[in-house]
Design an enzyme around this catalytic site. Structure first.
Site, PDB file in Angstrom:
ATOM      1  N   LEU A  11       0.865  -1.248   0.190  1.00  0.00           N
ATOM      2  CA  LEU A  11      -0.051   0.070   0.007  1.00  0.00           C
ATOM      3  C   LEU A  11       1.099   1.183  -0.128  1.00  0.00           C
ATOM      4  O   LEU A  11       1.255   1.406   1.023  1.00  0.00           O
ATOM      5  CB  LEU A  11      -0.901  -0.022   1.376  1.00  0.00           C
ATOM      6  CG  LEU A  11      -1.782  -1.384   1.281  1.00  0.00           C
ATOM      7  CD1 LEU A  11      -2.632  -1.115   2.581  1.00  0.00           C
ATOM      8  CD2 LEU A  11      -2.530  -1.765   0.164  1.00  0.00           C
ATOM      9  N   GLY A 187      16.398  19.502   0.592  1.00  0.00           N
ATOM     10  CA  GLY A 187      15.731  18.200   0.857  1.00  0.00           C
ATOM     11  C   GLY A 187      15.462  17.747   1.922  1.00  0.00           C
ATOM     12  O   GLY A 187      15.102  16.619   2.308  1.00  0.00           O
ATOM     13  N   LYS A 205       7.537   8.815  17.823  1.00  0.00           N
ATOM     14  CA  LYS A 205       8.507   7.501  17.903  1.00  0.00           C
ATOM     15  C   LYS A 205       8.989   7.238  19.550  1.00  0.00           C
ATOM     16  O   LYS A 205       9.072   6.243  19.947  1.00  0.00           O
ATOM     17  CB  LYS A 205       9.662   7.962  17.314  1.00  0.00           C
ATOM     18  CG  LYS A 205       9.585   8.004  15.719  1.00  0.00           C
ATOM     19  CD  LYS A 205      10.889   8.693  15.022  1.00  0.00           C
ATOM     20  CE  LYS A 205      10.514   8.913  13.551  1.00  0.00           C
ATOM     21  NZ  LYS A 205      11.586   9.486  12.808  1.00  0.00           N
TER      22      LYS A 205
END
Length: 433
Positions: A11, A187, A205
């Site tokens: 997916l 980036g 996390k």
């Protein structure tokens, strides 16, 4: 070799999904040998099939639910991200007896319990190594390698964007806004960097790490969170003056309250870290996690915490484990929540502090400031004062004190007529005091 194939549905076909598909195709023979059966890609769910994605068009579909529902799919790999429709798709897969591999930290931080319960009921695997620190293996060590030990503390740099920004600020002396803009150009930062720079990504996390380490369900809402957007070049310079750097840390640890009861503290914030600490040398977009256990001692896991190929490595490691279990029988360990420790309020969490203030340059100021710290039960370790021309810069480094006591001290300092401003309060971690 087993006669049957292991069917896989993927997916998502972004950076991670594309790498998962590429590696599966290029090393199909290796995966078959490792698993004991052919691992066959049944389909890939994408938002649009109108453009060339470098894979056979017949594998692509916009109907993720139909792909998940296929009888020839044994394992669902989810690399879309977000909460819905992913939560529904994963629950559907688990409820129908399919194992799931996911890299979705945001989903797991809030819904691990629901997903783990579904996996247990269906007697299938739910793996999520890639949800924390990319290619760095830390989930499996906490769940399996350290299952016979008592973990007391987990502290890590788990967000590459913020680590890149803070490292660059320290190296160049540039301010936060300019460094964030440069990170975007290179980036390293998203167009909307809020999840990273405000600590949401690291908090998700931290929730996962705390849950695993302390056998207690911890959600993102349980994690105290501060980001790095208020860190200044002056903060970095001040840290350097006391032989420290500044890192955004995810800290999960056992703490004992005033009542003697053990609790879990999970928090994310920028903190001063001595240059002698192993995490202080983790720079750029790299991640690292330090685990402290009673028998094993201190363990450090270091590497690339994000990116298509590194994250795909962790996803594929989980895929191999899930596929082997399908071929040979058995399953991975279930969620462990037997401890059910309460969450420690941030006000009770003890640490050290680095308080920077601008004060009037006149006699008695230092003694009055020290008196406020003493009045609120905060012991002073180091004091440094510098003339700024229009007054003085006063830095106070404390011994360990509860967060609430420090907050009361700062509020009292702000009320003193000769304190022009408390310019920054940063916590100091990793000193062992």
């Amino acid at each position: 070799m087993a006669d049957r194939e292991i069917g896989v549905a993927v997916l998502g076909l972004g950076n991670v999904g594309s790498e998962v598909v590429r590696i599966l195709n290029e090393h199909a023979a290796d995966f078959e040998a490792r698993v004991g059966a052919p691992v066959v890609l049944r389909g890939i769910a994408v938002r649009s099939v109108d453009r060339d994605r470098g894979v056979p068009a017949e594998l692509l579909t916009t109907d993720a639910q139909a792909l998940v529902d296929r009888d020839d799919v044994d394992i669902v790999v989810e690399v879309i991200g977000g909460i819905e429709p992913v939560r529904t798709l994963i629950l559907s897969a688990l409820n129908s007896g399919k194992s799931v591999v996911t890299a979705n930290k945001a989903l797991l931080a809030d819904y691990t319990g629901e997903l783990a319960d579904a996996a247990k009921l269906a007697d299938v695997d739910l793996y999520f190594e890639a949800a924390v620190a990319g290619a760095i293996p830390v989930v499996r060590p906490l769940m399996q390698s350290l299952a016979g030990d008592r973990v007391n503390r987990v502290v890590g740099i788990v967000n590459g964007t913020t680590n890149f920004i803070l490292s660059a600020m320290e190296e160049t002396g540039a301010d936060y806004a300019d460094t964030l803009a440069e990170a975007g150009r290179l980036g390293y930062a998203e167009a909307d960097p809020t999840a990273d720079v405000e600590g949401y990504d690291a908090a998700a996390k931290a929730a996962i790490l705390a849950s695993l380490a302390f056998h207690t369900r911890v959600t993102a809402a349980d994690v105290y969170r501060e980001g790095i957007s208020k860190i200044t070049a002056e903060d970095l310079a001040s840290a350097k003056a006391v032989d420290c750097t500044v890192k955004l840390l995810a800290i999960c640890e056992r703490v004992v309250g005033a009542d003697g009861e053990e609790r879990v503290s999970a928090r994310v914030y920028p903190a001063l870290l001595p240059h002698s600490h192993p995490l202080a040398t983790v720079n750029g977009a790299f991640n690292a996690v330090v685990v402290e256990a009673e028998a094993a001692g201190r363990l450090m896991f270091y590497g690339q915490g994000a990116g298509g190929a590194p994250t795909a490595s962790a996803v594929l490691g989980d895929l191999v484990s899930a596929a082997r279990n399908r071929v040979h029988g058995g399953k991975g360990p279930d969620e462990s929540t037997y401890a059910k420790l309460p969450i420690a309020p941030m006000g009770e969490t003890p640490t050290r502090y680095h308080v920077n203030m601008e004060v009037a340059d006149r006699p008695g100021v230092l003694s009055a400031v020290a008196a406020e710290f003493s009045a609120h039960g905060v012991s002073i370790s180091v004091v440094r004062q510098e003339d700024t021309g229009n007054g003085a810069s006063l830095v106070v480094v404390t011994h360990i004190a509860p967060e609430a006591a420090l907050a009361e001290t700062v509020a009292a300092l702000d009320r003193l007529e000769f304190v022009n401003a408390v310019t920054s309060v940063l916590r100091l971690e990793g000193t062992g005091e």
